[in-house]
Design an enzyme around this catalytic site. Structure first.
Site, PDB file in Angstrom:
ATOM      1  N   LYS A   1       5.073   1.132  -2.631  1.00  0.00           N
ATOM      2  CA  LYS A   1       4.058   2.164  -2.813  1.00  0.00           C
ATOM      3  C   LYS A   1       4.726   3.545  -2.890  1.00  0.00           C
ATOM      4  O   LYS A   1       5.881   3.706  -2.470  1.00  0.00           O
ATOM      5  CB  LYS A   1       3.036   2.103  -1.668  1.00  0.00           C
ATOM      6  CG  LYS A   1       2.261   0.782  -1.592  1.00  0.00           C
ATOM      7  CD  LYS A   1       1.582   0.406  -2.897  1.00  0.00           C
ATOM      8  CE  LYS A   1       0.420  -0.543  -2.792  1.00  0.00           C
ATOM      9  NZ  LYS A   1       0.694  -1.962  -2.550  1.00  0.00           N
TER      10      LYS A   1
HETATM   11  C1  LIG Z   1      -0.412  -3.097  -1.948  1.00  0.00           C
HETATM   12  C2  LIG Z   1      -1.887  -3.305  -2.067  1.00  0.00           C
HETATM   13  C3  LIG Z   1      -2.667  -3.766  -1.008  1.00  0.00           C
HETATM   14  C4  LIG Z   1      -2.082  -4.262   0.271  1.00  0.00           C
HETATM   15  O1  LIG Z   1      -1.341  -3.322   0.930  1.00  0.00           O
HETATM   16  P1  LIG Z   1      -0.481  -3.776   2.203  1.00  0.00           P
HETATM   17  O2  LIG Z   1      -0.106  -2.475   2.843  1.00  0.00           O
HETATM   18  O3  LIG Z   1       0.699  -4.543   1.687  1.00  0.00           O
HETATM   19  O4  LIG Z   1      -1.374  -4.603   3.054  1.00  0.00           O
HETATM   20  C5  LIG Z   1      -4.036  -3.825  -1.156  1.00  0.00           C
HETATM   21  N1  LIG Z   1      -4.620  -3.485  -2.311  1.00  0.00           N
HETATM   22  C6  LIG Z   1      -3.919  -3.047  -3.375  1.00  0.00           C
HETATM   23  C7  LIG Z   1      -4.626  -2.653  -4.615  1.00  0.00           C
HETATM   24  C8  LIG Z   1      -2.526  -2.975  -3.288  1.00  0.00           C
HETATM   25  O5  LIG Z   1      -1.806  -2.594  -4.361  1.00  0.00           O
END
Ligand SMILES: *Cc1c(COP(=O)(O)O)cnc(C)c1O
Length: 374
Positions: A181
């Protein structure tokens, strides 16, 4: 050339903050987390923010805090990462998918009302790639049917649309600091909201349901704690928060560079036949988390492989999740259920988008994509 799909922005400032935390006695949830929570709520303009282990945890606890329970239905999109739906399923509720807009891949607000039943309790929109959903329409529908709105904002803390930022038209917004992210602590997440009672409930549920966190137990005169709710173990640690603070400070600068790169991609690809990309909605600022190109489904995998052969890291965000085995087997979904999402899922290729990309690398990626599709 070798261009990674993603490179994080962790540098000397983050490392020294982590060392400072490691040199302190307090590694779990404490002052550094609280500082991060204050800064995140300032950034998104919410009254409260709570640091958690993941966005999945943030979605799960937000849904629970607003009373989503077995037998309920939550309307969401099949064009997302599985966590959006698994968080719903962890509450015992059922994810009800509606198809997406062809221009953005975001949930199509025009289709939401037809999916509302007397079991519907919430809408869970996802701001795909950082492009914000039509939150004004979604809020209107939610108000009409008395539904909760939880935003899956794993792809953006920066976006806004029609003058509203993330979390402004919803009951809670959930963020991810997972390894790929835009801001990352490897694993991590948070929720922002304006409801004090729900914020306290989420905090308690994030730590077993006990009435005092370790920081309180450690720093104040000893008081016995109680457990009056069944909670989870989702709390963020000071080590994670140490990685996040400076990245949050630089979020606007990082966004500027991703926006610049995205515009170069858009300029280059807008002239090409056989290639398309999601449109940033009017009157909006995109979070610019991912850049995906949409190619002919017949050539998608070959295009992916040919970019890999040129040393470019690629990803697929996402294949429509209702067609993954678990969803087919447990909910009976078949191909054709959500044709727009399926088509995007078969067309999409994510190419590198992060501040550390050089202009030379961006040019190389553009030329490689052009070669691969022509
Ligand atoms: C990465 C992601 C998640 C999950 O995030 P985590 O922090 O890994 O639990 C949920 N929704 C979307 C759209 C994502 O890209």
């Amino acid at each position: 050339m070798k261009i990674e799909f993603f490179r994080h922005n962790i540098g000397d400032i983050e490392k020294s903050k982590v060392c400072q935390t490691l040199d302190s006695i307090f590694l779990t949830t404490g002052d550094v987390v609280y500082e991060f929570e204050r800064q995140l709520s300032d950034f998104v303009g919410s009254d409260y923010a709570i640091g958690l282990m993941s966005c999945t945890a943030a979605l799960h606890l937000s849904l629970l805090a607003y009373g989503i329970a077995p037998g309920d239905e939550v309307i969401t999109t099949p064009m997302t990462f599985v966590a959006t739906a698994t968080a719903i399923m962890h509450t015992g509720a059922k994810p009800v998918f509606v198809d997406v807009e062809p221009e953005t891949g975001n949930i199509n607000a025009d289709l939401i009302e037809a999916a509302v039943t007397d079991k519907t309790k919430a809408i869970l929109p996802v701001h795909l790639y950082g492009n914000m959903c039509d939150m004004r329409r979604i809020r209107e529908i939610a108000d009409k049917y008395s539904l909760i709105v939880i935003e899956d904002s794993a792809h953006t803390i920066e976006a806004n649309r029609d003058g509203y930022g993330i979390g402004e038209l919803s009951d809670a917004a959930c963020f991810s600091f997972y390894a790929t992210k835009s801001i990352t602590s490897g694993e991590g997440g948070a929720v922002s909201l304006n409801n004090k009672e729900k914020a306290e409930l989420i905090k308690q549920l994030s730590l077993h349901g006990i009435t005092k966190g370790a920081a309180d137990r450690y720093t104040k005169k000893y008081k016995h704690w109680d457990m009056d709710l069944l909670g989870w173990k989702y709390n963020m640690s000071n080590i994670q928060a140490s990685l996040l603070l400076n990245q949050l400070n630089n979020a606007d600068k990082y966004w500027q560079r991703r926006d610049e790169i995205s515009k170069r991609y858009e300029d280059a690809f807008s002239k090409l036949n056989g290639i398309n990309y999601p449109k940033v909605p009017d009157q909006s600022k995109s979070g610019r988390h991912l850049f995906t190109v949409w190619v002919d489904p017949m050539n998608r995998d070959e295009t992916l492989w040919s970019l890999q052969e040129k040393g470019i890291g690629v990803a697929v965000n996402y294949r429509a999740i209702h067609l993954l085995s678990y969803f087919r087997e447990n909910f009976g979904f078949r191909k054709g259920a959500f044709p727009i999402a399926e088509n995007i899922g078969e067309s999409t290729i994510s190419i590198p988008l992060y501040p550390a990309l050089t202009d030379i690398e961006v040019d190389y990626i553009i030329n490689s994509v052009i070669e691969a599709v022509s």
